[in-house]
Design a protein around this motif. Structure first.
Motif, short mmCIF file in Angstrom:
data_model
loop_
_atom_site.label_atom_id
_atom_site.label_comp_id
_atom_site.label_asym_id
_atom_site.label_seq_id
_atom_site.Cartn_x
_atom_site.Cartn_y
_atom_site.Cartn_z
N ARG A 48 -0.92 -2.92 -27.51
CA ARG A 48 0.22 -2.01 -27.72
C ARG A 48 1.19 -2.58 -28.75
O ARG A 48 1.75 -1.85 -29.56
CB ARG A 48 0.94 -1.74 -26.40
N ALA A 49 1.39 -3.90 -28.71
CA ALA A 49 2.30 -4.54 -29.67
C ALA A 49 1.74 -4.43 -31.09
O ALA A 49 2.48 -4.13 -32.04
CB ALA A 49 2.50 -6.00 -29.30
N LEU A 50 0.44 -4.64 -31.22
CA LEU A 50 -0.18 -4.51 -32.55
C LEU A 50 -0.01 -3.08 -33.07
O LEU A 50 0.35 -2.86 -34.23
CB LEU A 50 -1.68 -4.87 -32.49
N LYS A 51 -0.25 -2.11 -32.19
CA LYS A 51 -0.11 -0.70 -32.60
C LYS A 51 1.32 -0.39 -33.01
O LYS A 51 1.56 0.30 -34.00
CB LYS A 51 -0.54 0.23 -31.46
N ALA A 52 2.28 -0.93 -32.26
CA ALA A 52 3.69 -0.69 -32.57
C ALA A 52 4.05 -1.24 -33.96
O ALA A 52 4.95 -0.75 -34.62
CB ALA A 52 4.59 -1.32 -31.51
N ARG A 53 3.29 -2.25 -34.39
CA ARG A 53 3.52 -2.83 -35.72
C ARG A 53 2.64 -2.18 -36.79
O ARG A 53 2.54 -2.67 -37.89
CB ARG A 53 3.25 -4.34 -35.68
N GLY A 54 1.98 -1.10 -36.42
CA GLY A 54 1.18 -0.35 -37.40
C GLY A 54 -0.25 -0.83 -37.54
O GLY A 54 -0.97 -0.38 -38.43
N ASN A 55 -0.66 -1.77 -36.69
CA ASN A 55 -2.05 -2.27 -36.77
C ASN A 55 -2.88 -1.58 -35.69
O ASN A 55 -2.75 -1.88 -34.50
CB ASN A 55 -2.05 -3.79 -36.56
N ASP A 56 -3.76 -0.67 -36.14
CA ASP A 56 -4.60 0.03 -35.17
C ASP A 56 -6.06 -0.41 -35.30
O ASP A 56 -6.95 0.19 -34.73
CB ASP A 56 -4.48 1.55 -35.38
N HIS A 57 -6.29 -1.49 -36.11
CA HIS A 57 -7.68 -1.84 -36.38
C HIS A 57 -8.20 -3.05 -35.61
O HIS A 57 -9.39 -3.19 -35.36
CB HIS A 57 -7.89 -2.07 -37.89
#
Ligand SMILES: Cc1ncc(C[n+]2csc(CCOP(=O)(O)OP(=O)(O)O)c2C)c(N)n1
Ligand code: SF4
Length: 296
Positions: A81-90
């Motif tokens: 979730r933290a990665l996604k919040a930073r724009g990293n969905d990969h």
């Protein structure tokens, strides 16, 4: 990806301290080649953690997080979730733990993450006991097996309960992907990890990983034991994709004794014990087959 197309680069490198013939080490070496560098691992205390990454050294060339025994799936959830919040969905976020840390102690966090369909890959390497702390029984230890907490003596002889059916439990969570795999069937293993890497949402793979130290078998027999597990029906290779269940390999129904006799942990079993286990295996396979037919 075919086996011969696997990348040469090792992301799980030389210098780790796993025992010779360790199934978990073989699994991690191969799954890392499939998942690749864009992966973060979250692991609790277990053999894998100790033999691959004890600070300040690490044999894994990816970010690797040591978390508490109970919360691998919760920490992997937070990481994703933290990665996604930073724009990293990969980036693939993988929780990876032994059977003790998965089927027993980490189960609450695992079930919660599955029920919420968190976007993580969870791998349980199943060596069928708590090996790192000296071979104690887990919910995943099979019937009859000697461990230090299911000793063999006059009153008891090995584990008296049957193995917990974790793949079924995970399928009951209705998640996008659940599979069993084995390092003895490497092409099937590759296909499943490739699939799991691409799927969004919760993915669970349980890998059969013999432990020569705890199972009391010759270190050269690891792969033979994997194959016998599938041939006897002790380990069903199957997968569930959005609820559609496929059996990947039918067992030959080789007598279970062929599997047992290579392993010192079963040495004490009587004919009556072996028959009890054989009956269980036969029924389990029939149930797995029926279940797959009902979800075809
Ligand atoms: C809450 C908690 N209880 C107990 C321990 C001690 N401990 C560390 S590793 C381990 C065994 C892990 O077994 P498993 O998850 O099956 O992995 P394996 O060692 O077999 O690879 C135990 C009991 C701990 N670290 N934290
Ligand atoms: S005790 Fe078993 S699981 Fe642990 S490193 Fe040795 S062979 Fe592998």
């Amino acid at each position: 990806m075919k086996l011969k197309e696997m990348p040469d680069e090792e992301l799980f490198t030389r210098g780790h301290t796993a025992c010779a013939g360790c199934g978990a080490a073989v699994a991690v070496r191969n799954l890392m080649k499939i998942l690749g560098k864009d992966t973060v691992a979250v692991t609790p205390a277990c053999c894998l953690l100790v033999f691959s990454a004890t600070y300040p050294l690490s044999a894994l060339k990816i970010p690797y997080h040591h978390v508490a025994f109970e919360n691998t799936a919760a920490c992997a959830t937070g990481m994703k979730r933290a990665l996604k919040a930073r724009g990293n969905d990969h980036t693939t976020v993988m929780g990876i733990a032994g059977d003790g840390g998965t089927a027993d102690i980490g189960f609450q966090a695992l079930s919660g993450a599955a029920e919420r369909n968190e976007d993580i890959l969870y791998v349980m390497y199943d060596n069928e006991a708590y090996m790192n702390t000296g071979i104690q029984r887990s919910g995943s230890t099979p019937f009859g097996a000697w461990t230090t907490t299911t000793p063999v003596g006059k009153v008891k002889a090995g584990k008296s309960n049957f193995k917990k059916d974790m793949p079924q439990i995970m399928m009951a969570h209705n998640v996008p992907y659940v599979a069993t795999a084995s390092i003895g069937h490497i092409q099937d293993f590759i296909t499943k990890f490739e699939k799991a890497k691409k799927i969004k949402g919760f993915r669970y793979i349980q890998v059969f990983t013999p432990c020569p130290t705890g199972w009391r078998h010759d270190t050269s027999k690891t792969i033979e034991i994997c194959k016998l597990a599938v041939d006897t029906g002790m380990w069903t290779l199957y997968e569930s994709e959005n609820g559609k269940v496929t059996i990947n390999r039918k067992p030959k129904m080789t007598p279970v004794q062929e599997y047992l006799k290579l392993q010192g942990r079963f040495r004490h079993m009587t004919e009556a014990d072996i028959k009890k286990l054989q009956d269980w295996v036969t029924k389990k396979w029939q149930a797995d087959e029926k279940y797959a037919q009902s979800r075809a």
